[in-house]
Scaffold this active site. Structure first.
Site: not given
Length: 466
Positions: A18, A20, A156, A161
């Site tokens: 994952d 961001e 998030h 995540d």
């Protein structure tokens, strides 16, 4: 062409990832955090988590969503500083993410800016969930985690995540009862019950073209031959859901796959039949057992009349036409008798000692009792024979080639099936040259039946007489 590949075990590691970002898409956004968990199909065996300096301002609304501030990433490594770590930890792994096109797209773009091509097979847990866990209105990570009680205390954030995606992926593996393997794009294949040496890259490389495919076991014995207008799609159907015990046994036994592209459905059917007879694969024996049990044969009697008989096929002589059952054969002949005004008795459908029933209702001209001479009667009988055999004793049947630059040909010469081959479109050939260039094949009952049947149903075939 045949396709050969090195064996590669179907079980592989998964890199569950994952990221961001600063928002937007990979063309204008940058990565601010990455988390990678290496999973062996049972447990996490390795991990890598890091903030990343995106070298651009993080918008306020993104900070409010992720909690990642400009101050937090100011002293974090830039992407090029951890790029080697990402390459090494994900090497030989399947890239897994929730909405993988987003995460994979960003990472590929970051590597592209460094002049490096980052390529990994991918699996998307959104698409996997829709297939394996149907029935939810939303397949967002938050919603599906809530449905399955997966805790995520760092929503998030990359680590939170990614770990939630790990737990979701473990559920997917459990529901699937086996590993999941990526195919082209974001499609996938369940590795449940697949042979451990079957190469997933071999499956991915199969052509979506017309031809014949071959299954081998781990002893390299040929176990099945099939034909398809889309080789890849048909092979995947064998490896996916199976409806019979026999199909399940075969699926488990498939250790290697080869194929032969023909371009032409007619040639694919001929080659499939030819190869099955020559190789007799174990899984073809029952499935490909001949269903042409009865044949239509003809001869001249002592008075010179052409007579027809429906007999069991002996496999030694080639009938005019073949049928699955006696009932089918009789139904066919009744239609032809009416069409060509033939005699039921001379067609083997009446054992009357005198005239046939058709004569009594004035639909037979009396050949059965000698009222119609054999010359006149035989003209109609011969017309029927010509109609039921090849359209012409000498013809070239043209079909699609293996590429746009060639045409496939099947040759009938003197009423006999000679063979098939491929000709270049920009060349001109005479009959002798064509005969020299084709692969000569055996003229069998099944080959004739295949040709006759496809000529009757496939209107795209072109027939040239010579």
């Amino acid at each position: 062409m045949f396709f050969f590949a090195h064996y590669q075990k179907v079980r592989r590691m998964y890199a569950i990832i994952d990221i961001e970002t600063t928002g937007g898409n990979f063309r204008n956004g940058k990565i601010t955090e990455i988390a990678i968990y290496i999973h062996d199909g049972k447990n996490i065996i390795k991990e890598f988590v890091s903030l990343i300096n995106p070298e651009q301002i993080i918008p306020l609304h993104i900070t409010q969503l992720t909690g990642i501030t400009n101050e937090m990433v100011a002293n974090a490594p830039k992407f090029y500083e951890i790029a080697k770590n990402i390459v090494e930890i994900t090497e030989d792994c399947i890239f897994v993410a929730h909405n993988s096109s987003f995460d994979y797209g960003f990472i590929k773009e970051e590597f592209k800016s460094l002049g490096y091509v980052f390529n990994r097979d991918t699996l998307c847990t959104v698409k996997l969930s829709r297939k394996i866990l149907p029935g939810f209105k939303s397949y967002s990570l938050g919603n599906i985690c809530q449905e399955y009680g997966i805790e995520n205390n760092a929503r998030h954030r990359a680590a939170g995540d990614a770990y939630a995606t790990v737990k979701l992926f473990e559920i997917l593996l459990d529901k699937n009862n086996g590993p999941l393997l990526p195919l082209n794009g974001n499609s996938f294949l369940s590795a449940k019950d697949l042979h451990p040496t079957l190469d997933i890259n071999q499956i991915k490389s199969l052509p979506e073209e017309t031809g014949v495919y071959y299954f081998f076991n781990d002893k390299d014995d040929l176990i099945y031959i099939g034909k398809s207008n889309n080789i890849k799609k048909r092979v995947l159907s064998h490896l996916s859901s199976v409806k019979t015990q026999k199909a399940q046994r075969m699926k488990v036994d498939i250790a290697r796959i080869d194929y032969y592209v023909t371009g032409s459905e007619l040639i694919a059917l001929l080659k499939e039949s030819e190869d099955i007879k020559a190789q007799r694969p174990v899984y073809n024996k029952a499935q490909k057992k001949s269903k042409v049990n009865y044949g239509l044969y003809y001869f001249k009697d002592r008075k010179g009349y052409i007579r027809f008989n429906i007999l069991k096929n002996d496999g030694k002589t080639t009938p005019l036409y073949s049928f699955e059952s006696m009932a089918e054969a009789k139904d066919y002949m009744y239609i032809q008798i009416e069409k060509f005004r033939l005699c039921q008795k001379l067609c083997g459908l009446s054992d009357s000692s005198g005239s046939c029933f058709q004569y009594q209702i004035k639909l037979c001209n009396g050949a059965c009792i000698g009222e119609e001479d054999y010359v006149t009667y035989n003209k109609r009988a011969q017309e029927f024979i010509s109609n039921v055999t090849f359209f012409d004793n000498n013809m070239i049947i043209q079909d699609k080639g293996r590429s746009k630059n060639e045409t496939s040909v099947v040759i009938i010469n003197g009423g006999i099936y000679i063979g098939y081959g491929w000709l270049e479109n920009n060349q001109s050939y005479n009959k002798e040259q064509i005969l020299d260039m084709i692969s000569v094949k055996k003229d069998t009952m099944d080959a004739r039946l295949i040709i006759k049947r496809l000529l009757s149903v496939n209107k795209s075939l072109k027939v040239k007489r010579y």
